[in-house]
Design a protein around this motif. Sequence first.
Motif, PDB file in Angstrom:
ATOM      1  N   THR A  97       5.505 -33.554  18.132  1.00 31.45           N
ATOM      2  CA  THR A  97       6.424 -34.688  18.005  1.00 31.45           C
ATOM      3  C   THR A  97       7.325 -34.532  16.789  1.00 31.45           C
ATOM      4  N   ARG A  98       6.732 -34.128  15.671  1.00 30.69           N
ATOM      5  CA  ARG A  98       7.538 -33.965  14.468  1.00 30.69           C
ATOM      6  C   ARG A  98       8.293 -32.641  14.517  1.00 30.69           C
ATOM      7  N   GLU A  99       9.367 -32.549  13.783  1.00 32.84           N
ATOM      8  CA  GLU A  99      10.180 -31.337  13.732  1.00 32.84           C
ATOM      9  C   GLU A  99       9.581 -30.375  12.720  1.00 32.84           C
ATOM     10  N   LEU A 100       9.154 -29.209  13.179  1.00 34.12           N
ATOM     11  CA  LEU A 100       8.621 -28.210  12.266  1.00 34.12           C
ATOM     12  C   LEU A 100       9.756 -27.599  11.448  1.00 34.12           C
ATOM     13  N   SER A 101       9.451 -27.207  10.225  1.00 37.68           N
ATOM     14  CA  SER A 101      10.449 -26.546   9.384  1.00 37.68           C
ATOM     15  C   SER A 101      10.641 -25.110   9.856  1.00 37.68           C
ATOM     16  N   GLU A 102      11.718 -24.503   9.396  1.00 40.35           N
ATOM     17  CA  GLU A 102      11.956 -23.094   9.735  1.00 40.35           C
ATOM     18  C   GLU A 102      10.819 -22.230   9.207  1.00 40.35           C
ATOM     19  N   GLY A 103      10.298 -22.557   8.016  1.00 38.12           N
ATOM     20  CA  GLY A 103       9.192 -21.798   7.460  1.00 38.12           C
ATOM     21  C   GLY A 103       7.929 -21.924   8.289  1.00 38.12           C
ATOM     22  N   GLU A 104       7.663 -23.112   8.809  1.00 35.69           N
ATOM     23  CA  GLU A 104       6.481 -23.318   9.651  1.00 35.69           C
ATOM     24  C   GLU A 104       6.613 -22.568  10.969  1.00 35.69           C
ATOM     25  N   MET A 105       7.785 -22.625  11.570  1.00 35.33           N
ATOM     26  CA  MET A 105       7.984 -21.878  12.817  1.00 35.33           C
ATOM     27  C   MET A 105       7.867 -20.382  12.575  1.00 35.33           C
ATOM     28  N   ALA A 106       8.373 -19.912  11.434  1.00 38.97           N
ATOM     29  CA  ALA A 106       8.243 -18.490  11.095  1.00 38.97           C
ATOM     30  C   ALA A 106       6.775 -18.100  10.926  1.00 38.97           C
ATOM     31  N   ALA A 107       5.964 -19.022  10.399  1.00 35.43           N
ATOM     32  CA  ALA A 107       4.538 -18.740  10.236  1.00 35.43           C
ATOM     33  C   ALA A 107       3.857 -18.557  11.595  1.00 35.43           C
ATOM     34  N   TYR A 108       4.278 -19.330  12.589  1.00 35.58           N
ATOM     35  CA  TYR A 108       3.717 -19.144  13.926  1.00 35.58           C
ATOM     36  C   TYR A 108       4.211 -17.857  14.582  1.00 35.58           C
ATOM     37  N   ASP A 109       5.383 -17.395  14.178  1.00 35.86           N
ATOM     38  CA  ASP A 109       5.896 -16.115  14.679  1.00 35.86           C
ATOM     39  C   ASP A 109       5.265 -14.919  13.977  1.00 35.86           C
ATOM     40  N   ALA A 110       4.716 -15.134  12.768  1.00 33.76           N
ATOM     41  CA  ALA A 110       4.267 -14.041  11.913  1.00 33.76           C
ATOM     42  C   ALA A 110       3.283 -13.079  12.588  1.00 33.76           C
ATOM     43  N   PRO A 111       2.329 -13.545  13.396  1.00 30.97           N
ATOM     44  CA  PRO A 111       1.367 -12.592  13.978  1.00 30.97           C
ATOM     45  C   PRO A 111       1.983 -11.621  14.980  1.00 30.97           C
ATOM     46  N   PHE A 112       3.222 -11.841  15.380  1.00 28.14           N
ATOM     47  CA  PHE A 112       3.811 -11.100  16.493  1.00 28.14           C
ATOM     48  C   PHE A 112       5.103 -10.402  16.045  1.00 28.14           C
ATOM     49  N   PRO A 113       5.008  -9.232  15.393  1.00 22.58           N
ATOM     50  CA  PRO A 113       6.202  -8.543  14.895  1.00 22.58           C
ATOM     51  C   PRO A 113       7.169  -8.117  15.995  1.00 22.58           C
ATOM     52  N   SER A 114       6.647  -7.896  17.196  1.00 19.39           N
ATOM     53  CA  SER A 114       7.492  -7.514  18.325  1.00 19.39           C
ATOM     54  C   SER A 114       6.815  -7.963  19.608  1.00 19.39           C
ATOM     55  N   ARG A 115       7.504  -7.799  20.715  1.00 21.25           N
ATOM     56  CA  ARG A 115       6.989  -8.289  21.990  1.00 21.25           C
ATOM     57  C   ARG A 115       5.703  -7.584  22.405  1.00 21.25           C
ATOM     58  N   LYS A 116       5.473  -6.365  21.913  1.00 20.00           N
ATOM     59  CA  LYS A 116       4.270  -5.639  22.331  1.00 20.00           C
ATOM     60  C   LYS A 116       2.995  -6.290  21.794  1.00 20.00           C
ATOM     61  N   TYR A 117       3.121  -7.146  20.775  1.00 16.08           N
ATOM     62  CA  TYR A 117       1.964  -7.846  20.215  1.00 16.08           C
ATOM     63  C   TYR A 117       1.621  -9.117  20.997  1.00 16.08           C
TER      64      TYR A 117
END
Length: 312
Positions: free
Chosen positions: A185-205
């Motif tokens: 519901t709340r808007e995540l910050s760019e830093g928070e969204m980047a943290a969720y992206d962090a485990p996946f450096p590329s599509r192969k992950y």
Amino acid sequence: MARVLRTPEDRFEALPDYPFAPNYIDIDDPDLGPIRQHYLDEGPQDGPLVLLMHGEPSWSYLYRSMIPPLVEAGFRVIAPDLIGFGKSDKPARKSDYSYARHVEWMLSFLEQLDLDNITLFCQDWGGLIGLRLVAAEPDRFARLVISNTGLPEGAPMSKQFMRWRRMSRYSPVFPIGRILNRASTRELSEGEMAAYDAPFPSRKYKAGARIFPSLVPIARNYPGAKDNREAWKILRTFDRPVLTLFGDQDPVTAGWDEIVRNRIPGAKGQAHRTIEGGHHFIQEDAGPELAEAIIGFAKGSETQTQAREAAQ
């Protein structure tokens, strides 16, 4: 390409509000060999144990606002990253993942750490896997807190879920951080969204993240459906305390709270709550509120248990 991938550590540097020390164990898979699994282990080692299980496509970062109040209240908090997510290793092929395999990996986790007297909090796939753990090892669990999840037996799923299933399989892009943001519901910050992206450096992950929705048993003959029906036989006898905390904005799991309350004996008479403004990733919308509910529930049910034992 390697059969099992490991996200470089520098991907996890300076994540917002995630100061926790990493811990690792090796899960021995007969086909893939040793797979490193990451988990957080915060608070006093002799404190009452809370196990926080995340789902798809998140990781233990999801619990960053819940861990500090739980620790402050004296709990030991363990938050694993499922295999394929977070800082855990990531098998590179979609065929390396199955529902049964995820359950076996997490059973190995419980056994290696010898976890007992567990208060389980589970959401999304944390529930689909976590409730199977309860059915397999019920004596390890003291109480359950179930949020925005269920244990499907092969019945048709909602239109919202089926759209998500198709998107995860076929969309040319799969922006993890944006997905978390859309289902909060709340808007995540760019830093928070980047943290969720962090485990996946590329599509192969992303093989695990991509295939997870397709592992949900949506028909009676799907893999996992029979196992879940068997698990429900055990859960229908589980009389230790069970609490539901579902968000009122989650279209995917709406109604599962009622199923849990009607089927699991330990849910009878508990102070179940609907969290206003809680979307699917309810930890992002109401993390501290959920933590306080867990604290009150765990301490209250422990007091009730002690009173019953004293009366016997």
